[in-house]
Design a protein around this motif. Structure first.
Motif, PDB file in Angstrom:
ATOM      1  N   UNK A 100       0.786  -1.234   0.000  1.00  0.00           N
ATOM      2  CA  UNK A 100       0.000   0.000   0.000  1.00  0.00           C
ATOM      3  C   UNK A 100       0.819   1.285   0.000  1.00  0.00           C
ATOM      4  N   UNK A 101       2.089   1.218   0.381  1.00  0.00           N
ATOM      5  CA  UNK A 101       2.907   2.423   0.510  1.00  0.00           C
ATOM      6  C   UNK A 101       3.399   2.909  -0.846  1.00  0.00           C
ATOM      7  N   UNK A 102       3.142   4.193  -1.135  1.00  0.00           N
ATOM      8  CA  UNK A 102       3.652   4.777  -2.374  1.00  0.00           C
ATOM      9  C   UNK A 102       5.148   5.027  -2.232  1.00  0.00           C
ATOM     10  N   UNK A 103       5.898   4.829  -3.294  1.00  0.00           N
ATOM     11  CA  UNK A 103       7.348   5.057  -3.212  1.00  0.00           C
ATOM     12  C   UNK A 103       7.647   6.547  -3.108  1.00  0.00           C
ATOM     13  N   UNK A 104       8.734   6.848  -2.445  1.00  0.00           N
ATOM     14  CA  UNK A 104       9.178   8.232  -2.294  1.00  0.00           C
ATOM     15  C   UNK A 104      10.623   8.299  -2.760  1.00  0.00           C
ATOM     16  N   UNK A 105      10.874   9.195  -3.702  1.00  0.00           N
ATOM     17  CA  UNK A 105      12.246   9.373  -4.176  1.00  0.00           C
ATOM     18  C   UNK A 105      13.049  10.057  -3.070  1.00  0.00           C
ATOM     19  N   UNK A 106      14.193   9.505  -2.788  1.00  0.00           N
ATOM     20  CA  UNK A 106      15.059  10.077  -1.767  1.00  0.00           C
ATOM     21  C   UNK A 106      15.914  11.162  -2.393  1.00  0.00           C
ATOM     22  N   UNK A 119      14.999   7.202  -8.258  1.00  0.00           N
ATOM     23  CA  UNK A 119      15.651   8.411  -8.784  1.00  0.00           C
ATOM     24  C   UNK A 119      15.968   8.237 -10.269  1.00  0.00           C
ATOM     25  N   UNK A 120      16.507   7.083 -10.614  1.00  0.00           N
ATOM     26  CA  UNK A 120      16.871   6.795 -12.003  1.00  0.00           C
ATOM     27  C   UNK A 120      15.626   6.782 -12.881  1.00  0.00           C
ATOM     28  N   UNK A 121      14.589   6.082 -12.435  1.00  0.00           N
ATOM     29  CA  UNK A 121      13.349   5.996 -13.207  1.00  0.00           C
ATOM     30  C   UNK A 121      12.778   7.386 -13.451  1.00  0.00           C
ATOM     31  N   UNK A 122      12.730   8.202 -12.418  1.00  0.00           N
ATOM     32  CA  UNK A 122      12.151   9.541 -12.565  1.00  0.00           C
ATOM     33  C   UNK A 122      13.012  10.427 -13.468  1.00  0.00           C
ATOM     34  N   UNK A 123      14.321  10.190 -13.480  1.00  0.00           N
ATOM     35  CA  UNK A 123      15.213  10.995 -14.320  1.00  0.00           C
ATOM     36  C   UNK A 123      15.016  10.704 -15.803  1.00  0.00           C
ATOM     37  N   UNK A 124      14.687   9.466 -16.164  1.00  0.00           N
ATOM     38  CA  UNK A 124      14.567   9.115 -17.581  1.00  0.00           C
ATOM     39  C   UNK A 124      13.131   9.168 -18.085  1.00  0.00           C
ATOM     40  N   UNK A 125      12.174   9.297 -17.171  1.00  0.00           N
ATOM     41  CA  UNK A 125      10.757   9.234 -17.552  1.00  0.00           C
ATOM     42  C   UNK A 125      10.281  10.520 -18.207  1.00  0.00           C
ATOM     43  N   UNK A 126       9.436  10.347 -19.213  1.00  0.00           N
ATOM     44  CA  UNK A 126       8.705  11.478 -19.771  1.00  0.00           C
ATOM     45  C   UNK A 126       7.498  11.782 -18.889  1.00  0.00           C
ATOM     46  N   UNK A 127       6.971  10.749 -18.246  1.00  0.00           N
ATOM     47  CA  UNK A 127       5.863  10.896 -17.312  1.00  0.00           C
ATOM     48  C   UNK A 127       5.969   9.852 -16.221  1.00  0.00           C
ATOM     49  N   UNK A 128       5.560  10.211 -15.016  1.00  0.00           N
ATOM     50  CA  UNK A 128       5.629   9.312 -13.861  1.00  0.00           C
ATOM     51  C   UNK A 128       4.405   9.526 -12.997  1.00  0.00           C
ATOM     52  N   UNK A 129       3.805   8.426 -12.552  1.00  0.00           N
ATOM     53  CA  UNK A 129       2.653   8.507 -11.651  1.00  0.00           C
ATOM     54  C   UNK A 129       2.709   7.327 -10.690  1.00  0.00           C
ATOM     55  N   UNK A 130       2.435   7.594  -9.433  1.00  0.00           N
ATOM     56  CA  UNK A 130       2.289   6.545  -8.427  1.00  0.00           C
ATOM     57  C   UNK A 130       0.924   6.758  -7.792  1.00  0.00           C
ATOM     58  N   UNK A 131       0.074   5.724  -7.818  1.00  0.00           N
ATOM     59  CA  UNK A 131      -1.263   5.897  -7.247  1.00  0.00           C
ATOM     60  C   UNK A 131      -1.691   4.648  -6.486  1.00  0.00           C
ATOM     61  N   UNK A 132      -2.463   4.900  -5.459  1.00  0.00           N
ATOM     62  CA  UNK A 132      -3.033   3.795  -4.693  1.00  0.00           C
ATOM     63  C   UNK A 132      -4.167   3.175  -5.491  1.00  0.00           C
ATOM     64  N   UNK A 133      -4.315   1.883  -5.321  1.00  0.00           N
ATOM     65  CA  UNK A 133      -5.404   1.116  -5.928  1.00  0.00           C
ATOM     66  C   UNK A 133      -6.257   0.569  -4.785  1.00  0.00           C
TER      67      UNK A 133
END
Length: 159
Positions: A100-106, A119-133
């Motif tokens: 259930x915990x959303x990831x947090x970039x350090x 950090x790496x994923x967010x650096x290369x992404x054109x778009x990023x989303x983390x959401x609870x289901x």
């Protein structure tokens, strides 16, 4: 784990609106299976749908798949699901897990060993989303299929 056959799991563009595949992943073996599924998906996009996929996009897709599935395996109990689809000139990688915990970039720390994946994923992404289901969470990353200049200072939010 029985390895999925990603070529069988995807539908045609006419059936689904755009090329896509879904793969259920279990345990550490799921990480390599996820990379193989990404390779098969991008191969099918090129050969069956005539989609241009740059080598950079291919490599980044494998990297993002590895990082997201590794995190799902490491931080959430139980299985994970990975969806890949083409969407508006991008490949969208979505990974669901039961945690259930959303990831947090350090904060960046060159002295820290490990825990740089998000950090790496967010650096290369054109778009990023983390959401609870309703159960767990889903992380969605979009990567451009073609090489393009990118502002690496901040990922754009999906939506």
């Amino acid at each position: 784990m029985t390895e999925p056959d990603p070529a069988v799991q995807g539908g045609t563009a006419a059936e689904l609106g755009s090329p896509r595949t879904s793969v259920a992943l279990q345990g550490a073996a799921g990480i390599a299976g996820a990379r193989r599924a990404a390779d098969a998906f991008l191969t099918r996009a090129r050969t069956e749908h005539g989609v241009s996929v740059s080598q950079r996009a291919w490599d980044l897709t494998r990297l993002v798949v590895s990082e997201l599935v590794t995190n799902a395996h490491k931080y959430a109990p139980g299985p994970a699901l990975m969806d890949l689809r083409l969407h508006g000139g991008t490949v969208e990688v979505a990974v669901w897990d039961s945690g259930p915990e959303l990831p947090i970039a350090r904060a960046a720390d060159a002295g820290r060993v490990g825990q740089h994946g998000l950090e790496i994923v967010m650096a290369v992404a054109q778009g990023f989303e983390a959401r609870r289901e309703p159960v767990g969470k889903r992380i969605i990353v979009r990567l451009p299929l073609e090489d393009e200049p990118h502002d690496f200072t901040r990922p754009r939010r999906l939506g």
